[in-house]
Design a protein around this motif. Structure first.
Motif, short mmCIF file in Angstrom:
data_model
loop_
_atom_site.label_atom_id
_atom_site.label_comp_id
_atom_site.label_asym_id
_atom_site.label_seq_id
_atom_site.Cartn_x
_atom_site.Cartn_y
_atom_site.Cartn_z
N VAL A 103 -7.46 -1.18 3.19
CA VAL A 103 -6.74 -0.06 2.58
C VAL A 103 -5.90 0.67 3.62
O VAL A 103 -4.74 1.04 3.36
CB VAL A 103 -7.73 0.90 1.90
N LEU A 104 -6.46 0.87 4.80
CA LEU A 104 -5.74 1.57 5.86
C LEU A 104 -4.47 0.79 6.26
O LEU A 104 -3.38 1.37 6.36
CB LEU A 104 -6.67 1.76 7.06
N HIS A 105 -4.61 -0.51 6.48
CA HIS A 105 -3.43 -1.30 6.85
C HIS A 105 -2.48 -1.44 5.66
O HIS A 105 -1.25 -1.56 5.86
CB HIS A 105 -3.88 -2.67 7.36
N GLY A 106 -3.03 -1.42 4.45
CA GLY A 106 -2.16 -1.45 3.28
C GLY A 106 -1.26 -0.23 3.24
O GLY A 106 -0.08 -0.32 2.87
N TYR A 107 -1.79 0.91 3.64
CA TYR A 107 -0.97 2.13 3.69
C TYR A 107 0.12 2.00 4.75
O TYR A 107 1.28 2.39 4.52
CB TYR A 107 -1.84 3.35 3.97
N LEU A 108 -0.24 1.45 5.91
CA LEU A 108 0.76 1.29 6.97
C LEU A 108 1.89 0.36 6.55
O LEU A 108 3.03 0.53 6.97
CB LEU A 108 0.08 0.76 8.24
N GLU A 109 1.57 -0.59 5.68
CA GLU A 109 2.58 -1.56 5.23
C GLU A 109 3.40 -1.03 4.05
O GLU A 109 4.63 -1.18 4.00
CB GLU A 109 1.89 -2.87 4.83
N TRP A 110 2.72 -0.42 3.07
CA TRP A 110 3.37 -0.06 1.81
C TRP A 110 3.45 1.43 1.54
O TRP A 110 3.99 1.86 0.51
CB TRP A 110 2.64 -0.73 0.65
N GLY A 111 2.91 2.26 2.43
CA GLY A 111 2.89 3.69 2.18
C GLY A 111 1.99 4.03 1.01
O GLY A 111 1.05 3.29 0.69
N GLU A 112 2.29 5.10 0.31
CA GLU A 112 1.43 5.51 -0.80
C GLU A 112 1.48 4.53 -1.97
O GLU A 112 0.61 4.56 -2.84
CB GLU A 112 1.77 6.92 -1.27
N ALA A 113 2.44 3.62 -1.96
CA ALA A 113 2.50 2.59 -3.00
C ALA A 113 1.34 1.60 -2.89
O ALA A 113 1.16 0.76 -3.79
CB ALA A 113 3.83 1.83 -2.93
N VAL A 114 0.53 1.71 -1.85
CA VAL A 114 -0.65 0.86 -1.75
C VAL A 114 -1.56 1.04 -2.97
O VAL A 114 -2.27 0.12 -3.38
CB VAL A 114 -1.43 1.16 -0.44
N VAL A 115 -1.53 2.23 -3.58
CA VAL A 115 -2.42 2.48 -4.72
C VAL A 115 -2.13 1.54 -5.88
O VAL A 115 -3.04 1.23 -6.67
CB VAL A 115 -2.31 3.94 -5.20
N ASP A 116 -0.88 1.08 -6.00
CA ASP A 116 -0.53 0.21 -7.11
C ASP A 116 -1.14 -1.18 -6.97
O ASP A 116 -1.17 -1.95 -7.93
CB ASP A 116 1.00 0.08 -7.22
N ARG A 117 -1.65 -1.50 -5.78
CA ARG A 117 -2.19 -2.83 -5.51
C ARG A 117 -3.72 -2.87 -5.52
O ARG A 117 -4.30 -3.94 -5.43
CB ARG A 117 -1.70 -3.32 -4.14
N LEU A 118 -4.36 -1.71 -5.62
CA LEU A 118 -5.82 -1.66 -5.47
C LEU A 118 -6.51 -1.88 -6.81
O LEU A 118 -6.14 -1.29 -7.82
CB LEU A 118 -6.24 -0.31 -4.89
N ASN A 119 -7.55 -2.69 -6.80
CA ASN A 119 -8.42 -2.87 -7.95
C ASN A 119 -9.82 -2.45 -7.52
O ASN A 119 -10.43 -3.09 -6.65
CB ASN A 119 -8.44 -4.34 -8.41
N GLY A 120 -10.32 -1.37 -8.12
CA GLY A 120 -11.66 -0.94 -7.72
C GLY A 120 -11.96 0.48 -8.10
O GLY A 120 -11.32 1.08 -8.97
N MET A 121 -12.97 1.02 -7.44
CA MET A 121 -13.35 2.43 -7.61
C MET A 121 -13.30 3.04 -6.23
O MET A 121 -13.93 2.56 -5.29
CB MET A 121 -14.75 2.54 -8.23
N TYR A 122 -12.54 4.12 -6.08
CA TYR A 122 -12.32 4.65 -4.75
C TYR A 122 -11.83 6.09 -4.80
O TYR A 122 -11.24 6.55 -5.78
CB TYR A 122 -11.30 3.80 -3.98
N ALA A 123 -12.13 6.80 -3.74
CA ALA A 123 -11.57 8.12 -3.49
C ALA A 123 -11.48 8.23 -1.97
O ALA A 123 -12.50 8.07 -1.29
CB ALA A 123 -12.46 9.22 -4.07
N PHE A 124 -10.29 8.47 -1.46
CA PHE A 124 -10.17 8.51 0.00
C PHE A 124 -9.12 9.51 0.45
O PHE A 124 -8.25 9.93 -0.33
CB PHE A 124 -9.90 7.12 0.57
N ALA A 125 -9.25 9.87 1.71
CA ALA A 125 -8.31 10.78 2.35
C ALA A 125 -7.72 10.06 3.56
O ALA A 125 -8.46 9.46 4.35
CB ALA A 125 -9.01 12.06 2.79
#
Length: 604
Positions: A103-125
């Motif tokens: 998830v961390l590297h996904g943010y570095l690659e896609w910015g906040e658009a990483v959320v569109d790629r996640l399948n799961g249950m999560y809450a993060f800062a």
């Protein structure tokens, strides 16, 4: 699965606030008994208490990426393997096997658009060191909780309100709207009970910068035309469930299933058992099956069906049997209120779940649940009762609160000020205004789309929160396959006529799992989560309330109606006849515990 907490303040140096940041993080120790971490920067403090499930040795948090960003994370991303491979192909290098790092590297690659790629249950800062911004993100269905408390120059946040309340900047104050939300049986607003605090809505992200906060919705239920025929729809539901359960079985620690003998949990357990021997657990009450009395919601006890399914799939099964003395223990009530951070009036529906999870945690760290299938597929009785469907309010309220309400025990002048009828009506109208509709949809289909939407967005959040709080209070991760957003989206847009094609509740789910279950379970009518029918439990409730009422220093007394209390504590010749009446006793007792233990200031 973990508990997160943190503090961002652009107007002070937080490196001087280690003690407070640690205190906030420590309140999450129940959610994360395996490890603790704290990132302390000039303007951002991120804390984490970890329950190790994936990469037990390597997943320490908060986790950093080359000084660019820091993440504190709670939950599971089930497609992290595919995302990891995609990111590795783009040149990202990983030090651990954890989904957190993906998830961390996904943010570095896609910015906040990483959320569109996640399948799961999560809450993060996620704190971005480059832009000096904080990003708070919550999963689409709101399976994992996340709260925040805006400050003049930043924000406090945490998995639970207790993390925020551990900071002196967030006193435990409850105003009239907070009390209304506390007493509601619907998730009417994204503002929790405590004044100044907010719940990050499901499917949303919040960006916090020096310029202020920006809330963005990244996912919502949409109305789409359903073009699949019935056979294709049933097959698609089954394929989705196969894929979902397969993904959610991934764990580096012991995993089990929660089994009630109903359609939902039986299908999940059976699908899990197809991939290997599964351990299963069920809750039961001493003498329950032998002395069972049917009512309008429940026609039979769970135990025979639980045994049938366990034998059918060959699970390693354990019944957790509870007695009335255990359920009435004051220390258990205090633990449950502490887990919620607020009082709730559903009584042993909370405490028995807490005890079930506590017993399971001695054997397993992760459990699969059948929660949310009723909301997705239309399982509750009130989906199918014309008077509930046509009522000008939430259908569950029209059915379960026809005669008595838990709030009947409250002071009459307070009830007039609360005006719960107007509050509920406003929330209902707001919810109806959100429902997405298709053009040229007939009246019946249009109304049932509304009913389904109300359950997914106003009823399910309470159940998911209950499941999360009672499980994480004892360090158990509970996964909910029926909340996979792909399944929810698909079934939401399936016509109601198809959802009930055989004239029964949950027709699609029953058809999709027909080959998995014994016939009696396949035919079984929906039965809600059980409550004890032991008269000893209700007698213990009255005795406890008599003790509270006799102590003039009890903080709850100014909120209660003396005549209603006297009537409630009088021992009748037989048990209380309605659940709502008993819930009134539970409400009074929970309120007293909460006001005492939390030092709440009521600003009414």
């Amino acid at each position: 699965m973990c508990g997160i907490a943190g503090w961002v303040d652009f107007d002070r140096d937080l490196t001087d606030e280690r003690a407070t940041a640690l205190a906030m993080t420590e309140t999450m120790s129940c959610r994360g008994p395996d490890d603790q971490g704290l990132h302390l920067g000039r303007h951002a403090a991120l804390g984490n208490r970890r329950l190790a499930v994936i990469d037990v040795e390597g997943g320490h948090m908060p986790m950093t990426a080359d000084g660019l960003a820091v993440i504190t994370y709670s939950g599971e991303v089930y497609n992290f393997g595919e995302l990891r491979a995609e990111l590795a192909a783009k040149g990202h290098r990983f030090r651990t096997r954890s989904d957190t790092e993906v998830v961390l590297h996904g943010y570095l690659e896609w910015g906040e658009a990483v959320v569109d790629r996640l399948n799961g249950m999560y809450a993060f800062a996620l704190w971005d060191e480059r832009t000096q911004e904080l990003l708070l993100i919550r999963d689409r269905m709101g399976i994992k909780p996340l709260y925040y408390y805006p400050l003049p120059h930043g924000v406090l946040f945490g998995s639970e309100p207790k993390a925020i309340l551990a900071n002196p900047l967030a006193p435990p104050v409850v105003d009239i709207d907070g009390l209304r939300q506390l007493l509601s049986l619907a998730s009417l607003r994204q503002r929790p009970v405590y004044k100044g605090m907010y719940e990050l809505p499901p499917g949303h992200l919040l960006r916090v910068s020096r310029q202020g906060t920006r809330l963005r919705r990244y996912w919502a239920l949409e109305a789409r035309e359903h073009t699949d025929d019935l056979d294709t729809t049933v097959r698609t539901v089954r394929e989705l469930l196969e894929d979902i359960v397969s993904r959610q079985l991934v764990s580096d620690v012991p995993l089990c299933s929660l089994l009630s003998g109903g359609l939902d949990s039986s299908i999940v357990t059976a699908l899990a058992a197809k991939r290997g021997r599964i351990r299963s657990f069920a809750v039961d009450y001493a003498g329950y099956a032998e002395n069972f009395q049917a009512d309008e919601l429940r026609g039979d006890p769970d135990a025979p069906f639980v045994r049938m399914l366990a034998e059918h799939v060959g699970s390693d099964h354990t019944d957790i049997v509870l007695g009335p003395d255990e359920l009435a223990d004051p220390s258990l009530r205090a633990a449950v209120v502490r887990a919620w951070d607020v009082p709730h009036f559903v009584g042993d529906m909370n405490s028995s779940l807490y005890m079930l999870f506590r017993a399971i945690r001695e054997h397993s760290t992760v459990a699969l649940s059948g929660e949310s299938a009723d909301e997705v597929f239309g399982g509750y009785a009130w989906f199918h009762l014309p008077e509930a469907v046509q009522a000008d309010t939430f259908p569950w309220l029209a059915m379960v609160m026809r005669e008595h309400q838990p709030t009947d025990i409250l002071d009459t002048s307070l009830l007039r000020r609360l005006d719960m009828d107007t509050y509920t009506a406003d929330g209902y109208r707001t919810a109806l205004g959100e429902v997405p509709h298709l053009d040229e949809q007939d009246e019946r289909e249009r109304r049932m789309r509304e009913i389904c939407y109300l359950h997914l967005t106003r009823f399910l959040p309470f159940l998911l929160d209950r499941k999360d709080r009672m499980s994480m209070a004892v360090g158990l991760e509970v996964r909910v396959p029926f909340c996979d957003h792909r399944l929810v989206e698909y079934v939401f847009n399936t016509p109601w006529s198809m959802k009930t094609f055989d004239g029964r509740e949950k027709s699609l789910l029953r058809a999709a799992g027909a080959d998995l279950l014994p016939e009696p379970i396949l035919r079984r009518v929906k039965a809600p989560y059980p409550v004890t029918q032991d008269v000893g439990y209700e007698q213990a409730l009255r005795a406890a309330l008599r003790e509270v009422a006799s102590d003039k220093e009890s903080p709850v007394l100014p909120l209660l109606d003396p005549a209603a209390v006297r009537a409630a504590v009088t021992d009748p010749s037989e048990k209380v006849t309605t659940t709502m009446t008993r819930f009134g006793l539970e409400l009074a007792l929970d309120l007293n515990v909460w006001l005492t233990d939390y030092g709440v200031r009521l600003d009414l």
